[in-house]
Design a protein around this motif. Structure first.
Motif, PDB file in Angstrom:
ATOM      1  N   ILE A  51       0.904  -1.151   0.000  1.00 21.15           N
ATOM      2  CA  ILE A  51       0.000   0.000   0.000  1.00 21.15           C
ATOM      3  C   ILE A  51       0.939   1.195   0.000  1.00 21.15           C
ATOM      4  O   ILE A  51       1.614   1.474   1.007  1.00 21.15           O
ATOM      5  CB  ILE A  51      -0.918   0.000   1.226  1.00 21.15           C
ATOM      6  N   PRO A  52       1.066   1.908  -1.120  1.00 18.69           N
ATOM      7  CA  PRO A  52       2.215   2.779  -1.341  1.00 18.69           C
ATOM      8  C   PRO A  52       2.119   4.186  -0.748  1.00 18.69           C
ATOM      9  O   PRO A  52       2.933   5.044  -1.072  1.00 18.69           O
ATOM     10  CB  PRO A  52       2.281   2.843  -2.873  1.00 18.69           C
ATOM     11  N   PHE A  53       1.116   4.423   0.110  1.00 19.82           N
ATOM     12  CA  PHE A  53       1.022   5.728   0.755  1.00 19.82           C
ATOM     13  C   PHE A  53       0.284   5.543   2.070  1.00 19.82           C
ATOM     14  O   PHE A  53      -0.479   4.585   2.228  1.00 19.82           O
ATOM     15  CB  PHE A  53       0.263   6.722  -0.133  1.00 19.82           C
ATOM     16  N   PRO A  54       0.511   6.404   3.033  1.00 21.75           N
ATOM     17  CA  PRO A  54      -0.173   6.250   4.328  1.00 21.75           C
ATOM     18  C   PRO A  54      -1.621   6.730   4.235  1.00 21.75           C
ATOM     19  O   PRO A  54      -1.889   7.932   4.311  1.00 21.75           O
ATOM     20  CB  PRO A  54       0.653   7.109   5.283  1.00 21.75           C
ATOM     21  N   GLU A  55      -2.542   5.782   4.061  1.00 18.73           N
ATOM     22  CA  GLU A  55      -3.958   6.147   4.023  1.00 18.73           C
ATOM     23  C   GLU A  55      -4.339   6.845   5.329  1.00 18.73           C
ATOM     24  O   GLU A  55      -4.051   6.345   6.413  1.00 18.73           O
ATOM     25  CB  GLU A  55      -4.821   4.900   3.865  1.00 18.73           C
ATOM     26  N   GLU A 115      -4.125 -14.617   6.296  1.00 18.45           N
ATOM     27  CA  GLU A 115      -3.050 -15.393   5.669  1.00 18.45           C
ATOM     28  C   GLU A 115      -1.825 -14.506   5.483  1.00 18.45           C
ATOM     29  O   GLU A 115      -1.945 -13.308   5.203  1.00 18.45           O
ATOM     30  CB  GLU A 115      -3.523 -15.902   4.304  1.00 18.45           C
ATOM     31  N   GLY A 116      -0.633 -15.092   5.627  1.00 15.98           N
ATOM     32  CA  GLY A 116       0.595 -14.402   5.277  1.00 15.98           C
ATOM     33  C   GLY A 116       1.130 -13.503   6.374  1.00 15.98           C
ATOM     34  O   GLY A 116       0.723 -13.569   7.539  1.00 15.98           O
ATOM     35  N   LYS A 117       2.057 -12.630   5.985  1.00 15.44           N
ATOM     36  CA  LYS A 117       2.689 -11.706   6.923  1.00 15.44           C
ATOM     37  C   LYS A 117       3.011 -10.409   6.202  1.00 15.44           C
ATOM     38  O   LYS A 117       3.081 -10.347   4.973  1.00 15.44           O
ATOM     39  CB  LYS A 117       3.959 -12.309   7.515  1.00 15.44           C
ATOM     40  N   ALA A 118       3.223  -9.345   7.006  1.00 14.08           N
ATOM     41  CA  ALA A 118       3.527  -8.034   6.436  1.00 14.08           C
ATOM     42  C   ALA A 118       4.148  -7.162   7.511  1.00 14.08           C
ATOM     43  O   ALA A 118       4.120  -7.476   8.710  1.00 14.08           O
ATOM     44  CB  ALA A 118       2.262  -7.383   5.889  1.00 14.08           C
ATOM     45  N   VAL A 119       4.714  -6.054   7.059  1.00 12.86           N
ATOM     46  CA  VAL A 119       5.133  -4.989   7.960  1.00 12.86           C
ATOM     47  C   VAL A 119       4.165  -3.838   7.741  1.00 12.86           C
ATOM     48  O   VAL A 119       4.044  -3.314   6.626  1.00 12.86           O
ATOM     49  CB  VAL A 119       6.580  -4.539   7.684  1.00 12.86           C
ATOM     50  N   TYR A 120       3.453  -3.459   8.801  1.00 15.16           N
ATOM     51  CA  TYR A 120       2.411  -2.440   8.701  1.00 15.16           C
ATOM     52  C   TYR A 120       2.881  -1.139   9.324  1.00 15.16           C
ATOM     53  O   TYR A 120       3.474  -1.133  10.401  1.00 15.16           O
ATOM     54  CB  TYR A 120       1.128  -2.913   9.399  1.00 15.16           C
ATOM     55  N   ARG A 121       2.615  -0.052   8.634  1.00 11.88           N
ATOM     56  CA  ARG A 121       2.860   1.276   9.177  1.00 11.88           C
ATOM     57  C   ARG A 121       1.577   1.754   9.831  1.00 11.88           C
ATOM     58  O   ARG A 121       0.543   1.920   9.161  1.00 11.88           O
ATOM     59  CB  ARG A 121       3.266   2.243   8.058  1.00 11.88           C
ATOM     60  N   PRO A 144      -2.906   6.989  10.233  1.00 12.15           N
ATOM     61  CA  PRO A 144      -2.204   6.671   8.987  1.00 12.15           C
ATOM     62  C   PRO A 144      -1.872   5.184   8.917  1.00 12.15           C
ATOM     63  O   PRO A 144      -1.499   4.565   9.915  1.00 12.15           O
ATOM     64  CB  PRO A 144      -0.927   7.521   9.076  1.00 12.15           C
ATOM     65  N   GLN A 145      -1.998   4.616   7.712  1.00 13.12           N
ATOM     66  CA  GLN A 145      -1.782   3.181   7.549  1.00 13.12           C
ATOM     67  C   GLN A 145      -1.231   2.872   6.162  1.00 13.12           C
ATOM     68  O   GLN A 145      -1.667   3.438   5.165  1.00 13.12           O
ATOM     69  CB  GLN A 145      -3.100   2.425   7.749  1.00 13.12           C
ATOM     70  N   ALA A 146      -0.250   1.991   6.120  1.00 14.39           N
ATOM     71  CA  ALA A 146       0.329   1.513   4.869  1.00 14.39           C
ATOM     72  C   ALA A 146       1.031   0.202   5.196  1.00 14.39           C
ATOM     73  O   ALA A 146       1.184  -0.155   6.368  1.00 14.39           O
ATOM     74  CB  ALA A 146       1.310   2.526   4.286  1.00 14.39           C
ATOM     75  N   CYS A 147       1.465  -0.553   4.169  1.00 16.34           N
ATOM     76  CA  CYS A 147       2.142  -1.812   4.479  1.00 16.34           C
ATOM     77  C   CYS A 147       2.983  -2.319   3.318  1.00 16.34           C
ATOM     78  O   CYS A 147       2.800  -1.924   2.167  1.00 16.34           O
ATOM     79  CB  CYS A 147       1.137  -2.883   4.908  1.00 16.34           C
ATOM     80  N   TYR A 148       3.920  -3.208   3.670  1.00 14.90           N
ATOM     81  CA  TYR A 148       4.658  -4.031   2.729  1.00 14.90           C
ATOM     82  C   TYR A 148       4.272  -5.483   2.988  1.00 14.90           C
ATOM     83  O   TYR A 148       4.361  -5.952   4.128  1.00 14.90           O
ATOM     84  CB  TYR A 148       6.169  -3.904   2.943  1.00 14.90           C
TER      85      TYR A 148
END
Length: 284
Positions: free
Chosen positions: A209-213, A225-231, A252-256
């Motif tokens: 998610i390429p910007f902080p919503e 399911e899966g894993k991520a790094v969340y901002r 604000p929220q975004a992730c890889y």
């Protein structure tokens, strides 16, 4: 889009129990003024709850209205044993609900019809619906139950019931993401009868998610399911299947997405209604 193949869909469901005495206490659990993270290890026996008129059932409450925090919804993870369920599941006639099955099988009866729901099954239950739920299978059933006080609008009818399964719905890719970020929608976003949406978001390995919503909608995110790094606000937080995130409006929220497989989560948000205004000032 290969990442959206039906056979790739899995759902994490908590089983309870307790961590061993040898475990460290330190964990990823956090509660801040802007967000909360409940890691999957926290879904233990000692934090399970029970409800009136539910047989052979326990649940984990993972969201509830709190003053100054998330205020629009509650969310449970229900665990119903064979033969269990309820003939009076919802005590509030003004509450709407969404069910999403992550394990096992449940039978929901509404308006004289029976609906058998298996993993991936979704149901929308409008306010004042007279429904019941039973586990008529031989295994334990686990499902999410999202509840919200429906906001009626003069001139707009309340929504009708919906029963479907995510395997029957094609995910819609977000624009300009090369198919790496997609949403499975159970309700038409332009249908103003609905004041909340529960969707499934899928982000492929390496997708972002390429910007902080930053927006007015409150969120509940359960990682299927899966894993991520969340901002989240000013912090980076690692999350994995079975974790839950609770986001206040405007956090604000975004992730890889971390891979190696898809990162997928069940998402709640409130939509399609005016903002409630406070008590007007009075002049002396």
């Amino acid at each position: 889009m290969d990442m959206m193949k039906m056979t790739d869909r899995t759902y994490y469901a908590p089983k309870g129990g307790l961590p061993p005495q040898t475990d460290l206490i330190t964990d990823r659990a956090v509660f801040t003024e802007a967000y909360a993270v409940i890691p999957r290890r926290e879904f233990s026996d000692i934090v399970a709850s029970f409800l009136p008129f539910w047989d052979k059932t326990r649940l984990w409450v993972i969201a509830r209205p709190l003053s100054g925090f998330a205020e629009t919804f509650s969310q449970y993870i229900m665990e119903v044993q064979p033969g269990g369920g309820s003939d009076k599941p919802e005590p509030d006639t003004g509450a709407e609900g969404v069910l999403f099955v992550v394990e096992g099988e449940i039978t929901v009866r509404l308006d004289g019809k029976s609906h058998v729901m298996k993993p991936g099954g979704y149901a929308f239950l409008p306010p004042a619906a007279k429904w019941s739920l039973r586990n008529e299978s031989s295994g334990t059933a686990r499902f999410h139950w999202v509840r919200k006080a429906y906001e009626f609008v003069d001139g707009i009818e309340a929504p009708t019931p919906i029963f479907t399964n995510e395997n029957d719905i094609a995910p819609i890719a977000m624009p300009d993401t090369e198919g790496k970020w997609a949403t499975t929608r159970f309700v038409d976003p332009t249908d103003l009868r609905h004041d909340m949406h529960v969707t499934i978001v899928t982000i492929g390995p390496g997708g972002v998610i390429p910007f902080p919503e930053t927006h007015v909608m409150e969120h509940g995110l359960y990682v299927l399911e899966g894993k991520a790094v969340y901002r989240l606000n000013q912090d980076w937080v690692e999350v994995q299947a079975g974790d839950y995130m609770w986001l206040r409006a405007f956090c604000p929220q975004a992730c890889y997405a971390g891979g190696p497989g898809n990162f997928r989560y069940l998402l709640y948000k409130d939509v399609n209604r005016h903002m409630k205004l406070g008590t007007p000032f009075t002049r002396g």
